[in-house]
Design an enzyme around this catalytic site. Structure first.
Site, short mmCIF file in Angstrom:
data_model
loop_
_atom_site.label_atom_id
_atom_site.label_comp_id
_atom_site.label_asym_id
_atom_site.label_seq_id
_atom_site.Cartn_x
_atom_site.Cartn_y
_atom_site.Cartn_z
N SER B 59 0.87 -1.17 0.00
CA SER B 59 0.00 0.00 0.00
C SER B 59 0.90 1.21 0.00
CB SER B 59 -0.89 -0.01 1.25
OG SER B 59 -1.47 1.27 1.44
N GLU B 60 1.09 1.78 -1.16
CA GLU B 60 1.98 2.93 -1.25
C GLU B 60 1.39 4.11 -0.48
OE1 GLU B 60 0.97 1.01 -3.75
OE2 GLU B 60 2.84 -0.03 -4.22
N GLN B 82 8.49 0.52 -4.62
CA GLN B 82 9.21 -0.52 -5.37
C GLN B 82 9.57 -0.10 -6.80
OE1 GLN B 82 7.56 -4.76 -5.94
NE2 GLN B 82 8.69 -4.85 -4.04
N ILE B 87 4.07 4.84 -7.53
CA ILE B 87 4.06 5.88 -6.51
C ILE B 87 2.72 6.62 -6.48
CG2 ILE B 87 4.92 7.84 -7.89
CD1 ILE B 87 6.94 8.31 -5.51
N PRO B 89 -0.45 5.82 -6.04
CA PRO B 89 -1.38 5.67 -4.91
C PRO B 89 -0.93 6.46 -3.68
CG PRO B 89 -0.89 3.52 -5.87
CD PRO B 89 0.05 4.50 -6.51
N HIS B 129 6.94 -0.45 -15.45
CA HIS B 129 8.22 -0.56 -14.73
C HIS B 129 9.26 0.34 -15.38
CE1 HIS B 129 6.19 -4.47 -14.05
NE2 HIS B 129 6.69 -4.39 -12.85
C1 LIG Z 1 0.73 -0.55 -7.04
C2 LIG Z 1 1.78 -1.62 -7.11
N1 LIG Z 1 2.65 -1.75 -6.09
C3 LIG Z 1 3.63 -2.69 -6.16
C4 LIG Z 1 3.75 -3.52 -7.23
C5 LIG Z 1 4.90 -4.54 -7.32
N2 LIG Z 1 4.36 -5.90 -7.15
C6 LIG Z 1 4.02 -6.66 -8.22
S1 LIG Z 1 3.34 -8.12 -7.77
C7 LIG Z 1 3.55 -7.80 -6.13
C8 LIG Z 1 3.08 -8.78 -5.12
C9 LIG Z 1 1.61 -9.05 -5.20
O1 LIG Z 1 1.25 -10.08 -4.32
P1 LIG Z 1 -0.22 -10.66 -4.28
O2 LIG Z 1 -1.20 -9.54 -4.37
O3 LIG Z 1 -0.36 -11.54 -3.11
O4 LIG Z 1 -0.41 -11.47 -5.62
P2 LIG Z 1 0.35 -12.82 -6.07
O5 LIG Z 1 1.59 -12.40 -6.76
O6 LIG Z 1 0.59 -13.62 -4.86
O7 LIG Z 1 -0.57 -13.50 -7.02
C10 LIG Z 1 4.15 -6.54 -5.95
C11 LIG Z 1 4.48 -5.95 -4.65
C12 LIG Z 1 2.82 -3.33 -8.28
N3 LIG Z 1 2.84 -4.09 -9.39
N4 LIG Z 1 1.85 -2.39 -8.18
#
Ligand SMILES: Cc1ncc(C[n+]2csc(CCOP(=O)(O)OP(=O)(O)O)c2C)c(N)n1
Ligand SMILES: Cc1ncc(C[n+]2csc(CCOP(=O)(O)OP(=O)(O)O)c2C)c(N)n1
Ligand SMILES: [Mg+2]
Ligand SMILES: [Mg+2]
Lengths: 424, 338, 424, 338
Positions: B59-60, B82, B87, B89, B129
């Site tokens: 949660s940004e 990350q 950024i 949100p 990205h």
């Molecule tokens: C707004 C946002 N923040 C961070 C990321 C980076 N990120 C991509 S996948 C991920 C993990 C997501 O985990 P989950 O929601 O449990 O889904 P899963 O991969 O387990 O299916 C992160 C932090 C992103 N894509 N978008």
């Protein structure tokens, strides 16, 4: 055969609009004294009823009953009454001064005074408060001189905000009260961050934040709940459900199908629904939540069931969207009257003392206003130095702001010269 | 002098600050146990513990808000987002809160938060990205916005940012994490160990915020760049045989106008290069400011090279990226104009 | 006297890190067939247990039991098995092609295939799906040719995204599958908006959205829940709790104190916790939720308890943060194996048939890959026209993009000329 | 011709579109029963019902997201953000989603959403009811950003925005809702009924997006302005006795460069005026673009007048506001430069 039911867009309706008879049947109340008071360390799963029923201490007979009675001494109750009354009288006066064009804007907390006053009293001075714009009562409890608040409302030369904020957006570092933001809900998760830091530092203080029920629809509410739960932060998160968010009633914030307190258990955080107009009940649940937070049992979500008796702000006319007499029929009464009646019932108060107190406080407000206006008003008297506009954007003023400040100085000097020329 | 790549340099900055100042905390998604998806916080949680180096929920908004609250309570949070693409949100918390707290409370409250976030393209990251959103922070009074381009600056500026009592948005051009990149993906990668800016002191030092650096002096024209584009600009100038003075901006806001003005007044020509999309990008501010001050010295219009005004497309990475050829062509036109 | 407890920052810990013995004792399961299946129109308040227990249909003896058994015909189950197996084989192959450098990136759904496949099968073709990046199974169910998916992965000349999206970010308008976003959680509230529109238009279709448990910490989750509750939108909101979000386990998303399903009732939305590796259970709860939505009873939140058996993506190495053998010990098993065993137990499947199916699907994948690569790969064959970069930013290309397109054309022409000169 | 103020004109635009096109829905905080805090949607819910004119929860993120979902499902949502200062919680949904859906799905999906939001200062609103954040949208490829300055344009452009298949961020300079405002708060207010642009046809018409308007022809210099600043610029030019050509930009992105270039090539001088903070503001893009094309025609540096680079301070409204005096001084300097 009946036609198959179909999905359709549900549109929440308040129970009554202007002209309709008032109807508060949707407000579920419980009799005073009925709710048990669990141990602060009780597992969250056992606390579910607190989120759906209503914690009340003051009964219809004005007596305090049940496990949640905080057993406060009469002098404490009298202090509470004084703060609530002062809040109300201050609000009334400021409302009038706005109508007279002496301040640009105002927001009253009429009908909700118990929330701020009882909560601030139940907390320690070191606990950090993150108020919304309708929590002025906390300033009364923590003892900020009215003059200071008024100077903020006047944006005058003693304005703590140096003219930068709309009226009512106070702050008070030494009183541990955070700066109010015009952006709704943003401070809810900040309070959690503050509490996380307290826990990291081993501080014994807790954070306490308020949000309107309408504002609880913002994503920040969720961020606050998630961070509070994950880190077990020592924080009290209050949703002030005063039934209205400008023109939309609490059903538009998700209050039709569940209480706001009920969101707590969904996150593994205890939720308590409290009679927000019952000084004793608010005090008691706050004490309980603070104790939980302080002793490592983590966050609590409190829903205060109350009613916004005033207009949203001085820019608002509630008669356009709700019955004029709603507040009169509000089932939970008036917090000031209820505490007063309780004290009277205890033999610790009387109409005479009440009238005397009101008079004293009125005079205090009047005197404070006189004092405050010495430092300038919107239209008269000394003015803040416009140079201040460029300060505090950063800790040290960067060159581009110095340049802009110089430019404004020149502009104002030219204007003054022109006016001089005109006059001369 | 030890050699570090940018990741190591950033890691070292946080390591040193966590060690020197008990109020510093590091937080973000995957930064704790795992050490960050780019490994920038590797080893820090092991060394400083879980109360100082925190994994956070995804949660940004919450990350920024919690960092603000922590900052108000006396900590110095270094929060990682990350990817800069994520950024947004947290944008409301940054603009409406982080940037405003000092002002609206007349300095009674402030939150000395540093927000680190990898930005920029060239890594086959596609549209989510690869973004360079510095312009939308540059426009926000109350935050400082920086983007170092090399390990030495990265470490010194990150330490300066953490120590700064104002909030800092710290962009890390991830394409140059491992080495300078001149825009040509077909060339063998150059590591930082082969570059003087890869020489990074082990200990504490700062590189001041708000100061640009002339990374290559020259007299024929000025190229203003930052992040990855510094190296692309250098390569393009070399390829074109133009004696360009190259200014690595380093700090985007507040802007080091003196360095810019001095250089452009000297050279009379100016090219601005950034990766972000062109329209409404920070290049506009640079061009306008320089033009206002140096107009009478200009021998040609100030030119801009930037990302195209489209989202960053995965398959067309190198057609999108403002590489040597595009910068070179602009440089050529700039030098020919008169 | 014991020291007074104090608040401290709680930091969630996964049950095991690399080198530790696997421990899934935190995963609360219920025996198959135990949960009652309420009427779809039952009041939300009566549905609370669904959010805390676990709906399971397939027992350890591979028989379907209890009220939630959807009583599917064997041929339907066989189709489900086929789709799940195809999803898995497709994933495996694409993972390998990424390792070989033929595609830039990939994300598998290993271990979670039942979620996408059973849900898509339980819905109607007109229902609109808002998937995350780990729901490729829905494409199998809705029949998108593998070649099309592969062309997207290859960003080749037949790429449905015209080269603009990272691999796996598919979309399919005609299949009623929305475009996947790299930004987590954003589509959860969009699905609610879609459903609101369906209700406004009197459409009979529902929306269905997926989010990871980690992503459910984003504010968008809250926005989705609020809007879904307020307007009683016909939407199914799924939280896929696969225990991990890259390196952080579900405790960092708020899963330590409450289930993800439990958030539903907090908003007045039913929450169902389902065994996400039980094809029949997932099918049944989806059917139930779809029926609720379609008949005007509103939204449902479903938590799928499953396990991300694969790495997060091809950029990730899970052995850095979790025990290598976690998946082997995952208490809810493997969705493909469980459905297979069920069919075998029914006498409707055999190892031989399974092997034959696997072979057939493998060949299908191989053939599709051959076909797809004809349209180009990252490194070889035909390439998309870079002009496409400037299209679809707006419906009609504005002049500044035309200008930039011309500039790029000139740039590429110059490059080609140079290469020609070098060669010549 | 009927007279309308800007609120009435906007209301009329929505009324007409709700009437013409069953897919149009209007939504936002307090817009339904109450008719909006500025009364812009007054009467619409009564006329078109609660399924077409929706009150919403207080969640700008949710409003934008729901509008996107509705747009994808064939509706044309017109969503109000109560004040532009509160648009930030919806910024991620706008940038990462609304602006990108068409591109990333190769036009299979799109969301024809219009986001209306009152912006700008001069109404004693303090820092959270006065902002002009157009620059952070101008920089986002995939959305159109507009700001009409008068009732006639407001109605015609809102209809055009609603009919547009691309998302439009529709800024309403609230200081001129009731009448043109020349920057002098002490003068009696002028109502729109006294201004030719207050003559607004009852029925359907459009004013195309992407087209600036020369609101006052002139030959001595070009003033580029939009929103409230158009009137301040006019008054300043009058006061200075400068024969300025005033361009009302109307659409910020995509920009009508032709009108700008033609004007500046003719006049040789250019002043850009906006209310938003100066640094990183849209004026930078305007200046850079004009300079790139018109450099050889310029007789003086392009100048900018904008809000100071501070939050909008409540008490110093008129010291902050880029009023006639500031614009006038810049105009004078512009005309004297040579
Ligand atoms: C707004 C946002 N923040 C961070 C990321 C980076 N990120 C991509 S996948 C991920 C993990 C997501 O985990 P989950 O929601 O449990 O889904 P899963 O991969 O387990 O299916 C992160 C932090 C992103 N894509 N978008
Ligand atoms: C982010 C944001 N959106 C909208 C507003 C405009 N606004 C100010 S107060 C208000 C209503 C808030 O209602 P509620 O939260 O119930 O608090 P109450 O006024 O009842 O105390 C709205 C919509 C705002 N200030 N900030
Ligand atoms: Mg309220
Ligand atoms: Mg997960």
């Amino acid at each position: 055969m009946a036609p198959r039911p179909r999905s359709r867009l549900h549109v929440p309706h308040p129970p009554a609009r202007p002209g309709d008879p008032v109807d508060f049947s949707y407000v579920r109340t419980s009799p005073a004294g009925e709710m048990p008071r669990p141990e602060v360390a009780a597992p969250v799963a056992t606390l579910a009823p607190l989120a759906n029923e209503l914690v009340r201490v003051l009964g219809d007979d004005h007596r305090a009953v049940g496990a949640w009675d905080p057993h406060l001494e009469p002098d404490v109750l009298q202090v509470g009454l004084r703060h609530m009354l002062l809040t109300r009288l201050f609000d009334e006066r400021m409302q009038r001064t706005q109508r007279q064009g002496k301040i640009s804007f105002y927001m009253r907390s009429l009908g909700e005074e118990a929330v701020s006053v009882a909560q601030a009293m139940a907390l320690r001075p070191g606990d950090m408060l993150f108020p919304s714009y309708r929590n002025q009562g906390i300033y009364m409890v923590r003892g900020r001189p009215l003059v200071d608040l008024m100077c903020q409302l006047l944006s005058n030369t003693r304005d703590m905000c140096k003219g930068r904020q709309l009226p009512v957006m106070y702050h008070w570092k030494d009183g541990n009260i955070f700066s109010i933001s015009g952006n709704l809900a943003t401070q809810f998760p900040q309070a959690v961050g503050w509490a996380m830091a307290a826990a990291i530092k081993g501080q014994d203080d807790v954070a306490c934040a308020w949000i309107g029920e309408g504002s609880s629809a913002e994503g920040d509410f969720h961020s606050a709940m998630i961070f509070a739960e994950v880190y077990n932060a020592p924080v009290i998160l209050n949703v002030v459900n005063n039934q209205w968010a400008i023109s939309t009633f609490q059903g538009f914030a998700g209050g039709e199908q569940a209480t706001f307190a009920a969101r707590g258990p969904g996150y593994g955080i205890p939720g308590i629904r409290v009679d927000g107009n019952d000084f004793l009940a608010v005090y008691a649940v706050t004490q309980w939540a603070a104790e939980r937070a302080r002793t490592g049992s983590g966050p609590t979500l409190i829903e205060h069931v109350t009613y916004r008796a005033a207009a949203h702000s001085t820019s608002d006319d509630p008669s356009r969207y709700r019955p004029k007499d709603e507040y009169e029929r509000w089932p939970l009464g008036d917090p000031v009257e209820r505490l007063k009646s309780h004290l009277v019932a205890l033999g610790e108060w009387s109409e005479e003392r009440h009238a005397a107190l009101a008079k004293e406080l009125e005079e205090h407000v009047t005197k404070s206003w006189k004092e405050a206006t010495k430092f300038g008003t919107l239209t008269e008297g000394p003015k803040l130095d416009p140079d201040l506009m460029f300060e505090d954007v950063y800790k040290e003023m960067p060159p581009h702001l110095e340049k802009q400040r110089a430019q404004l100085r020149a502009e104002l000097a030219a204007a003054a010269a022109e006016r001089g020329a005109e006059r001369g | 002098m030890p050699k570090m790549n940018m990741i190591q340099a950033l890691n070292s900055a946080m390591d040193i600050m966590l060690g020197r100042d008990p109020s510093v905390v590091v937080m973000g998604e995957d930064v704790g146990y795992f050490g960050g998806v780019f490994r920038t916080t590797d080893g820090l949680q092991r060394k400083y513990g879980e109360q100082r180096v925190l994994d956070t929920p995804i949660s940004e908004q919450g990350i920024v808000a919690a960092a603000i609250g922590m900052g108000v309570n006396g900590l110095r949070p270094v929060a990682e987002i990350q990817f800069a693409d994520y950024i947004y949100p947290g944008y409301d918390q940054i603009v409406s809160e982080l940037a405003r707290i000092r002002y609206r409370s007349a300095s009674e409250f402030h939150a000395p938060v540093t927000i680190r976030t990898p930005c920029g393209g060239g890594i086959r990251g596609g549209q989510t990205h690869s973004q360079s959103p510095e312009a939308i922070f540059a426009h926000v009074s109350g935050v400082k916005t920086v983007m170092p381009s090399n390990p030495y600056d990265a470490k010194g500026m990150l330490i300066a940012a953490i120590e700064d009592d104002d909030p800092v948005i710290f962009f890390e051009p991830k394409r140059v994490y491992n080495g300078p990149f001149d825009g040509n993906p077909d060339q063998p990668a150059v590591p930082w160990s082969a570059h003087p800016k890869g020489e990074v002191p082990e200990g504490y030092y700062t590189v001041p915020l708000g100061k640009a650096e002339i990374v290559r002096p020259g007299s024929a024209c000025t190229i203003v760049a930052y992040g990855t584009m510094v190296y692309v600009a250098e390569a393009a100038a070399r390829a074109q045989g133009v004696d360009a003075e190259i200014v690595d901006l380093r700090t985007i806001a507040p802007l080091d106008v003196d360095t810019l003005f001095t250089s452009v007044k000297k050279t009379g020509r100016c090219l601005i290069v950034h990766e972000a999309t062109r329209f409404g990008g920070f290049g506009g501010e640079l061009s306008a400011t320089i033009q206002e001050e140096c107009f009478w010295n200009l021998e040609a219009p100030i030119a801009r090279v930037a990302g195209w005004d489209t989202p960053y497309p995965h398959a067309f990475e190198w057609e999108y990226f403002p590489g040597q050829r595009r910068v070179g062509a602009a440089l050529k036109a700039l030098m020919e104009a008169a």
